[in-house]
Design an enzyme around this catalytic site. Structure first.
Site, PDB file in Angstrom:
ATOM      1  N   LYS A   1       0.831  -1.196   0.000  1.00 54.52           N
ATOM      2  CA  LYS A   1       0.000   0.000   0.000  1.00 54.52           C
ATOM      3  C   LYS A   1       0.873   1.256   0.000  1.00 54.52           C
ATOM      4  CE  LYS A   1      -0.616  -0.516   5.010  1.00 54.52           C
ATOM      5  NZ  LYS A   1      -1.621  -0.767   6.058  1.00 54.52           N
TER       6      LYS A   1
ATOM      7  N   GLY B   1      -5.728   3.206  13.680  1.00 53.64           N
ATOM      8  CA  GLY B   1      -6.106   4.273  14.599  1.00 53.64           C
ATOM      9  C   GLY B   1      -4.956   5.186  14.976  1.00 53.64           C
TER      10      GLY B   1
END
Length: 542
Positions: free
Chosen positions: A181, A443
């Site tokens: 990614k 997160g």
């Protein structure tokens, strides 16, 4: 392919998923979803194509029984009313009304079925939105300044730049098979609204005197990222004019594509290539591709506001305001989202904006309409004036839906924030608390004042949820990741333990001393001693 896959010259140095990607480009699965799998159902999907679903922006959700999660790309988090209504409709029709704002300004759905996906793709495309390549080994959603164009604290409006870079890479098969990614950010805000240091490639505001003229432009940073081995992005010694941003983005991405490591997936991010080569060698290769650039100018980033905007604020445009709303733990429903769209249309400029802090901004509101907006029923929960801990608590999806997470995070984070708001009043300091359910760190716990990472501990009653606690993270000038303390905290003990750590800060701080400044002064050792004391007392009392 329009390029030569040079990494295929030595197949022995490729992980097994590289062969899956070479057998069929991830983008091909979009057509297969529409023409085959949506018609034949979940059982018709081969395992390899379930992996390729990421290129459509789709993951299987836990427990892999036919339901999917989807992320929607929203450049810089900026969307119009028609787009917002389409997103609310999709949630209502197919996602059990559930919507999450992510830490990359995306909207995330759950409970989708493969049969639903073609209509969702069409509804998105009809309003100029896409889920394509929101996941996968490709350039993902480009994050940016959610206040772009209205920001008194930006050097230039970066909306067009973000769109230009996005449009080049989206569905571009020359770059749809990267080693892993790949995340970019572009912002000209002086408070680092796009979290430059944790992106693979980031552009931040700069100025340089060239031929006696002050030129506005950017500095570039490469190799940032979180997960189990976090790295802060390193600056290149280049000054980049706005019209050259795309050229630099193409060059950096090409180097990652052709030279990034593909042997082990957990070591395939750009940050590992930068660590191995060094930033000087990387820049030398980059300039071989795209030409030489002037040396760095003056960095215009002066601080970090962690992308929080709650409250009512004046815009760059005289007489207009933006209202930053708190979305508790980033979660809302389709009805609420539709009501926000109605407010934006009736009282604002028809725009909603999502932030990297999992919140939403309404913009373009004249003074005479502020009272009507602030009194809207939907703003009772999604308030611009949240309680301190609820205002700064972030959470990943957790094991409610995510196959990688080992603990529940969303509801726990909400309960912890409510507990702290009740038990630690009058702190007069906004403490950023981030929960993550696995090492992938969606997160972003590494950059929090207090970060909590899910784990498991063995007890007489069996394995239970627990958390490791880290303190002292910050981005911007003097960026640093937080330091993990020793002593795993049982999930049910987290509220009390955090309360004690925060009371320690409250009692021992100097007047006006921020939490981060306090951490730098007393050190991780002092927090470690306090945590050990609290855990010992907690164990004795149980």
């Amino acid at each position: 392919m329009a390029y030569e896959p040079v990494w295929m010259q030595d197949p022995s140095k490729l992980n097994k998923f590289e062969f899956v990607k070479m057998e069929k480009d991830g983008l091909d699965v979009i057509r297969d979803i529409i023409e085959t799998y949506a018609l034949q159902g979940y059982e018709s999907i081969p395992e390899d194509d379930k992996g390729r679903f990421k290129w459509a922006g789709v993951y299987e959700q836990k427990p892999k029984d036919g339901y999917f999660m989807m992320r929607i790309r929203i450049n810089s988090g900026i969307m119009n009313v028609a787009q917002a209504r389409a997103l609310a409709d999709i949630a209502q029709l197919y996602g059990r009304s559930l919507m999450d704002v992510t830490t990359r300004q995306a909207i995330q759905y759950h409970w989708l079925r493969v049969e639903d996906l073609p209509d969702i793709f069409k509804r998105l495309e009809d309003v100029g939105l896409y889920s394509y390549e929101a996941c996968g080994d490709c350039p993902r959603t480009i994050v940016g300044n959610p206040l772009a164009g209205i920001d008194p604290n930006e050097l230039m409006d970066t909306t067009a730049l973000v769109n230009e870079v996005n449009d080049f890479f989206l569905l571009n098969r020359d770059f749809s098979n990267l080693p892993r990614k790949y995340k970019m950010s572009i912002s000209a805000n002086i408070y680092n609204n796009a979290h430059a240091e944790i992106n693979d490639l980031a552009f931040t505001p700069a100025v340089k005197e060239i031929h006696g003229e002050q030129v506005l432009g950017f500095h570039a940073h490469v190799g940032g990222g979180l997960s189990a081995k976090p790295f802060l992005a390193k600056p290149l010694d280049m000054f980049i004019r706005p019209e050259e941003v795309l050229k630099v983005a193409i060059g950096v991405t090409t180097l990652f594509r052709d030279h990034g490591f593909r042997e082990k997936r957990h070591q395939a991010r750009l940050k590992f290539l930068i660590a191995a080569w060094g930033v000087e060698k990387f820049q030398a290769h980059l300039e071989e591709l795209i030409g030489n650039f002037p040396a760095r100018g003056d960095d215009m980033t002066v601080g970090w506001q962690a992308a929080y905007f709650d409250g009512v604020h004046p815009q760059l445009q005289s007489g207009l305001h933006y209202v930053g709303l708190n979305v508790p733990i980033g979660r809302l429903n389709a009805e609420e989202f539709g009501q926000l769209a109605a407010l934006a249309e009736q009282y604002g400029d028809g725009t909603l904006r999502t932030t990297m802090s999992q919140n939403i901004i309404l913009t373009g509101i004249p003074e005479e309409h502020l009272d009507a907006v602030l009194s809207a029923p939907v703003l009772q929960r999604l308030t611009p004036f949240p309680k301190p801990f609820m205002s700064r608590t972030v959470s990943c999806t957790g094991n409610e839906f995510c196959n990688l997470a080992i603990v529940e995070t969303k509801e726990r984070a909400r309960r912890v924030a409510e507990y702290l708001d009740e038990r630690v009043p009058d702190l007069n300091e906004l403490i950023r608390i981030h929960f993550i359910g696995c090492p992938n760190a969606c997160g972003q716990k590494h950059v929090a004042d207090i970060g909590l990472q899910g784990a498991l501990v063995k007890t007489a009653q069996g394995m239970i949820d627990a958390f490791d606690i880290a303190v002292g993270g910050i981005l911007g000038p003097n960026a640093r990741f937080n330091t993990t303390l020793k002593g795993r905290v049982k999930g049910d003990d987290v509220p009390h333990v955090l309360e004690q750590l925060l009371l320690y800060y409250k009692q021992e701080r100097h007047t006006g001393e921020s939490f981060h400044a306090f951490f730098l002064r007393v050190g991780a050792e002092a927090f470690q001693a306090k945590l050990t004391e609290v855990l010992t007392a907690t164990a004795s009392a149980s």
